[in-house]
Design a protein around this motif. Structure first.
Motif, PDB file in Angstrom:
ATOM      1  N   TRP A  97      63.131 -31.358  -9.476  1.00 15.22           N
ATOM      2  CA  TRP A  97      61.751 -31.257  -9.016  1.00 15.22           C
ATOM      3  C   TRP A  97      61.377 -32.499  -8.200  1.00 15.22           C
ATOM      4  O   TRP A  97      60.784 -32.400  -7.129  1.00 15.22           O
ATOM      5  CB  TRP A  97      60.823 -31.104 -10.213  1.00 15.22           C
ATOM      6  CG  TRP A  97      59.366 -31.095  -9.868  1.00 15.22           C
ATOM      7  CD1 TRP A  97      58.541 -32.172  -9.761  1.00 15.22           C
ATOM      8  CD2 TRP A  97      58.548 -29.962  -9.584  1.00 15.22           C
ATOM      9  NE1 TRP A  97      57.282 -31.781  -9.443  1.00 15.22           N
ATOM     10  CE2 TRP A  97      57.258 -30.418  -9.324  1.00 15.22           C
ATOM     11  CE3 TRP A  97      58.804 -28.599  -9.537  1.00 15.22           C
ATOM     12  CZ2 TRP A  97      56.213 -29.566  -9.018  1.00 15.22           C
ATOM     13  CZ3 TRP A  97      57.753 -27.740  -9.235  1.00 15.22           C
ATOM     14  CH2 TRP A  97      56.481 -28.231  -8.981  1.00 15.22           C
ATOM     15  N   GLU A 141      51.549 -34.222  -9.948  1.00 15.47           N
ATOM     16  CA  GLU A 141      52.826 -33.562  -9.658  1.00 15.47           C
ATOM     17  C   GLU A 141      53.881 -33.887 -10.712  1.00 15.47           C
ATOM     18  O   GLU A 141      54.728 -33.051 -11.020  1.00 15.47           O
ATOM     19  CB  GLU A 141      53.306 -33.934  -8.267  1.00 15.47           C
ATOM     20  CG  GLU A 141      52.462 -33.301  -7.187  1.00 15.47           C
ATOM     21  CD  GLU A 141      53.008 -33.519  -5.793  1.00 15.47           C
ATOM     22  OE1 GLU A 141      54.030 -34.202  -5.647  1.00 15.47           O
ATOM     23  OE2 GLU A 141      52.409 -32.982  -4.858  1.00 15.47           O
ATOM     24  N   LEU A 177      62.821 -32.491  -4.721  1.00 22.13           N
ATOM     25  CA  LEU A 177      62.293 -31.485  -3.805  1.00 22.13           C
ATOM     26  C   LEU A 177      60.845 -31.704  -3.370  1.00 22.13           C
ATOM     27  O   LEU A 177      60.410 -31.088  -2.398  1.00 22.13           O
ATOM     28  CB  LEU A 177      62.435 -30.096  -4.431  1.00 22.13           C
ATOM     29  CG  LEU A 177      63.877 -29.622  -4.650  1.00 22.13           C
ATOM     30  CD1 LEU A 177      63.895 -28.280  -5.340  1.00 22.13           C
ATOM     31  CD2 LEU A 177      64.631 -29.565  -3.335  1.00 22.13           C
ATOM     32  N   ILE A 178      60.088 -32.554  -4.061  1.00 24.29           N
ATOM     33  CA  ILE A 178      58.704 -32.771  -3.641  1.00 24.29           C
ATOM     34  C   ILE A 178      58.651 -33.934  -2.668  1.00 24.29           C
ATOM     35  O   ILE A 178      59.521 -34.812  -2.643  1.00 24.29           O
ATOM     36  CB  ILE A 178      57.759 -33.011  -4.838  1.00 24.29           C
ATOM     37  CG1 ILE A 178      58.154 -34.244  -5.631  1.00 24.29           C
ATOM     38  CG2 ILE A 178      57.700 -31.802  -5.719  1.00 24.29           C
ATOM     39  CD1 ILE A 178      57.156 -34.606  -6.720  1.00 24.29           C
ATOM     40  N   SER A 179      57.604 -33.958  -1.837  1.00 25.99           N
ATOM     41  CA  SER A 179      57.522 -34.987  -0.809  1.00 25.99           C
ATOM     42  C   SER A 179      56.822 -36.245  -1.305  1.00 25.99           C
ATOM     43  O   SER A 179      57.230 -37.348  -0.973  1.00 25.99           O
ATOM     44  CB  SER A 179      56.805 -34.438   0.425  1.00 25.99           C
ATOM     45  OG  SER A 179      55.514 -33.995   0.068  1.00 25.99           O
ATOM     46  N   THR A 180      55.764 -36.092  -2.076  1.00 31.03           N
ATOM     47  CA  THR A 180      55.055 -37.252  -2.603  1.00 31.03           C
ATOM     48  C   THR A 180      55.033 -37.178  -4.119  1.00 31.03           C
ATOM     49  O   THR A 180      55.008 -36.094  -4.698  1.00 31.03           O
ATOM     50  CB  THR A 180      53.602 -37.302  -2.089  1.00 31.03           C
ATOM     51  OG1 THR A 180      52.934 -36.126  -2.501  1.00 31.03           O
ATOM     52  CG2 THR A 180      53.560 -37.413  -0.578  1.00 31.03           C
TER      53      THR A 180
END
Length: 60
Positions: A24, A35, A27-30
């Motif tokens: 996870w 999040e 795959l996330i940008s920030t």
């Protein structure tokens, strides 16, 4: 359930949770607090699903 199988179950769930949580994060940008919480929760649910699927296929 014996203590040995309970320990194995906890270790397996923890391993899945860590692996899926790291996926996870990749795959996330920030990365912010919300999040991280959502990713941790999703990884927790997915760890139970992965263990159930492994047991269904392996029969153990």
């Amino acid at each position: 359930m014996t203590p040995r199988t309970a320990l194995f179950t906890v270790a397996e769930l923890l391993g899945w949770w860590i692996a899926l949580g790291l996926l996870w994060l990749v795959l996330i940008s920030t990365v912010d607090t919300l999040e991280l919480v959502v990713g941790g929760g999703c990884a927790f649910v997915a760890a139970f699903v992965a263990r159930g699927a492994r047991r269904a296929v392996g029969g153990a």
